[in-house]
Design a protein around this motif. Sequence first.
Motif, mmCIF file in Angstrom:
data_model
loop_
_atom_site.group_PDB
_atom_site.id
_atom_site.type_symbol
_atom_site.label_atom_id
_atom_site.label_comp_id
_atom_site.label_asym_id
_atom_site.label_seq_id
_atom_site.Cartn_x
_atom_site.Cartn_y
_atom_site.Cartn_z
ATOM 1 N N SER A 1 0.917 -1.188 -0.170
ATOM 2 C CA SER A 1 -0.016 -0.010 -0.145
ATOM 3 C C SER A 1 0.936 1.187 -0.027
ATOM 4 O O SER A 1 2.166 1.269 0.247
ATOM 5 C CB SER A 1 -0.852 0.055 1.202
ATOM 6 O OG SER A 1 -0.093 0.188 2.461
ATOM 7 N N LYS A 2 0.489 2.270 -0.398
ATOM 8 C CA LYS A 2 1.186 3.627 -0.531
ATOM 9 C C LYS A 2 1.174 4.288 0.978
ATOM 10 O O LYS A 2 0.197 4.565 1.424
ATOM 11 C CB LYS A 2 0.497 4.759 -1.390
ATOM 12 C CG LYS A 2 0.732 4.178 -2.974
ATOM 13 C CD LYS A 2 1.980 4.586 -3.371
ATOM 14 C CE LYS A 2 2.060 4.619 -4.957
ATOM 15 N NZ LYS A 2 3.337 5.001 -5.452
ATOM 16 N N VAL A 3 2.342 4.484 1.162
ATOM 17 C CA VAL A 3 2.719 5.199 2.630
ATOM 18 C C VAL A 3 3.860 6.216 2.330
ATOM 19 O O VAL A 3 4.929 6.092 1.878
ATOM 20 C CB VAL A 3 3.148 4.270 3.698
ATOM 21 C CG1 VAL A 3 3.579 5.028 4.879
ATOM 22 C CG2 VAL A 3 2.176 3.387 4.024
ATOM 23 N N CYS A 4 3.357 7.619 2.235
ATOM 24 C CA CYS A 4 4.521 8.785 1.884
ATOM 25 C C CYS A 4 4.957 8.578 0.507
ATOM 26 O O CYS A 4 5.909 8.684 0.352
ATOM 27 C CB CYS A 4 5.541 8.747 3.017
ATOM 28 S SG CYS A 4 5.189 9.065 4.646
ATOM 29 N N ALA A 5 3.814 8.164 -0.355
ATOM 30 C CA ALA A 5 4.117 7.926 -1.796
ATOM 31 C C ALA A 5 5.262 6.786 -1.967
ATOM 32 O O ALA A 5 5.729 6.826 -3.229
ATOM 33 C CB ALA A 5 4.532 9.439 -2.352
ATOM 34 N N GLN A 6 5.324 5.706 -1.247
ATOM 35 C CA GLN A 6 6.101 4.744 -1.662
ATOM 36 C C GLN A 6 5.295 3.399 -1.229
ATOM 37 O O GLN A 6 4.642 3.313 -0.187
ATOM 38 C CB GLN A 6 7.187 4.576 -0.626
ATOM 39 C CG GLN A 6 8.529 5.710 -1.068
ATOM 40 C CD GLN A 6 9.732 5.863 -0.093
ATOM 41 O OE1 GLN A 6 9.608 4.985 1.075
ATOM 42 N NE2 GLN A 6 10.782 6.351 -0.513
ATOM 43 N N CYS A 7 5.727 2.253 -1.902
ATOM 44 C CA CYS A 7 5.079 0.994 -1.664
ATOM 45 C C CYS A 7 5.580 0.424 -0.618
ATOM 46 O O CYS A 7 6.698 0.088 -0.570
ATOM 47 C CB CYS A 7 5.055 0.326 -3.257
ATOM 48 S SG CYS A 7 3.734 0.734 -3.981
ATOM 49 N N VAL A 8 4.828 -0.137 0.250
ATOM 50 C CA VAL A 8 5.453 -0.888 1.481
ATOM 51 C C VAL A 8 4.554 -1.929 1.975
ATOM 52 O O VAL A 8 3.392 -1.867 1.894
ATOM 53 C CB VAL A 8 5.907 -0.067 2.654
ATOM 54 C CG1 VAL A 8 6.962 1.090 2.572
ATOM 55 C CG2 VAL A 8 4.701 0.554 3.213
ATOM 56 N N PRO A 9 4.887 -3.305 2.247
ATOM 57 C CA PRO A 9 3.987 -3.936 2.751
ATOM 58 C C PRO A 9 3.374 -3.608 3.934
ATOM 59 O O PRO A 9 3.609 -2.756 4.727
ATOM 60 C CB PRO A 9 5.002 -5.120 3.162
ATOM 61 C CG PRO A 9 6.368 -5.063 2.590
ATOM 62 C CD PRO A 9 6.449 -3.448 2.373
ATOM 63 N N GLU B 1 4.064 0.410 12.524
ATOM 64 C CA GLU B 1 4.025 1.874 12.285
ATOM 65 C C GLU B 1 5.724 2.529 12.430
ATOM 66 O O GLU B 1 6.120 3.233 11.356
ATOM 67 C CB GLU B 1 3.230 2.595 13.276
ATOM 68 C CG GLU B 1 1.977 2.391 13.069
ATOM 69 C CD GLU B 1 1.411 2.851 11.639
ATOM 70 O OE1 GLU B 1 1.868 3.934 11.007
ATOM 71 O OE2 GLU B 1 0.736 2.206 11.049
ATOM 72 N N ASN B 2 6.356 1.849 13.346
ATOM 73 C CA ASN B 2 7.943 2.223 13.574
ATOM 74 C C ASN B 2 8.564 1.938 12.123
ATOM 75 O O ASN B 2 9.625 2.672 11.641
ATOM 76 C CB ASN B 2 8.666 1.682 14.766
ATOM 77 C CG ASN B 2 8.036 2.378 15.842
ATOM 78 O OD1 ASN B 2 7.507 3.447 15.928
ATOM 79 N ND2 ASN B 2 7.966 1.436 17.016
#
Length: 105
Positions: free
Chosen positions: A87-95, A100-101
């Motif tokens: 999913s996008k988090v801060c415009a990057q794809c991450v699992p 959160e950390n």
Amino acid sequence: MEEVYGEQCLARCTIFRWRQRYEAGRVNIKDLSRSGQAHVVTNSATISAVDELIWQNRRITTREIAVELSISKGTVHHIIHKKFGYSKVCAQCVPKHLSENQKTA
């Protein structure tokens, strides 16, 4: 029947077709399974190519991936979100499974 049901009345040919099927032994009202193309067709080469493009450039868009691999944006979206769980988090794809950390790091 048209007097009772009006425009919602079934056509005669539909009624005759249903009657034929019933007389042939079909009593199940559910549709029969059909052969055909799956909703989203992906192979392992396409999936690995999408993953490689994402790891090369974490800010790549689905449109850029679709153009690069000559596949639809919908297929790219399906691979990214359903196959990988990104999913996008801060415009990057991450699992999605990162804490959160870990996501902020």
